[in-house]
Motif scaffolding. Structure first.
Motif, short mmCIF file in Angstrom:
data_model
loop_
_atom_site.label_atom_id
_atom_site.label_comp_id
_atom_site.label_asym_id
_atom_site.label_seq_id
_atom_site.Cartn_x
_atom_site.Cartn_y
_atom_site.Cartn_z
N PRO A 227 34.95 33.24 52.62
CA PRO A 227 34.86 33.46 51.17
C PRO A 227 36.24 33.40 50.53
N HIS A 228 36.24 32.92 49.28
CA HIS A 228 37.51 32.80 48.55
C HIS A 228 37.95 34.19 48.06
N ILE A 229 39.13 34.60 48.41
CA ILE A 229 39.70 35.87 47.99
C ILE A 229 40.84 35.54 47.05
N PRO A 230 40.74 36.01 45.78
CA PRO A 230 41.83 35.70 44.85
C PRO A 230 43.12 36.39 45.29
N PRO A 231 44.23 35.77 45.00
CA PRO A 231 45.50 36.40 45.38
C PRO A 231 45.69 37.71 44.61
N LYS A 232 46.32 38.63 45.29
CA LYS A 232 46.57 39.94 44.69
C LYS A 232 47.74 39.83 43.72
N PRO A 233 47.57 40.36 42.47
CA PRO A 233 48.71 40.33 41.56
C PRO A 233 49.80 41.25 42.08
N PRO A 234 51.02 40.96 41.72
CA PRO A 234 52.12 41.81 42.19
C PRO A 234 51.96 43.22 41.64
N GLU A 235 52.26 44.19 42.49
CA GLU A 235 52.19 45.58 42.04
C GLU A 235 53.50 45.96 41.38
N GLY A 236 53.42 46.87 40.48
CA GLY A 236 54.61 47.31 39.76
C GLY A 236 54.16 47.93 38.46
#
Length: 117
Positions: free
Chosen positions: A5-14
Motif C-alpha cells: 500500500p502507498h504510504i504518504p511521506p511523513k511531513p517534517p516535525e517541528g
C-alpha cells in the motif's frame, strides 16, 4: 505481483506540526487592555440634606459612615467629590442610581462620571 500500500511521506516535525502531521497553530499571547476607568462625581447643591448624601454614599457606594461623611463634607466644601472609580458601565449605573434615589426622595442631587486620567 502484489504491490505494498502507498504510504504518504511523513511531513517534517517541528513547530507548526504534531506527531500525526496535522498543522498546529501557535498560540500567541494576546494583550488585553484593562477597561478604562471612570470616577463617579457627586455635585453639591443647596437643597439636598447632608444626611441624605451620606445615606446614598453608604447604600449605593458601600462606604462606611466615617468615609461617607468625609466625602459628603468634600462635596459640600469643594462643590464636588469622588464617590468611587469603576469601569464605564458600572459608573453609568451608579450615576443613574443616584439620580433615581434623589428623584424618589424629592432632592435635586446630581452625579456625573468622568474618565480617570
Amino acid at each position: 505481483m502484489t504491490q505494498p500500500p502507498h504510504i504518504p511521506p511523513k511531513p517534517p516535525e517541528g513547530p507548526g506540526t504534531d506527531d500525526a502531521g496535522s498543522v498546529v497553530m501557535e498560540r500567541r499571547a494576546q494583550r488585553v487592555e484593562p477597561p478604562k476607568l471612570y470616577q463617579v462625581v457627586m455635585l453639591n447643591d443647596d437643597y439636598t440634606p447632608m444626611e441624605f448624601v451620606i445615606a446614598v454614599l453608604q447604600e449605593l457606594f458601600g462606604k462606611d459612615r466615617e468615609t461617607a461623611t468625609q466625602i459628603m463634607l468634600k462635596i459640600h466644601l469643594d462643590g464636588r467629590g469622588v464617590c468611587g472609580v469603576y469601569p464605564r458601565d458600572i459608573a453609568a449605573t451608579k450615576v443613574d442610581q443616584v439620580h433615581q434615589a434623589a428623584a424618589k426622595a424629592g432632592h435635586p442631587l446630581q452625579a456625573t462620571l468622568e474618565p480617570v486620567e
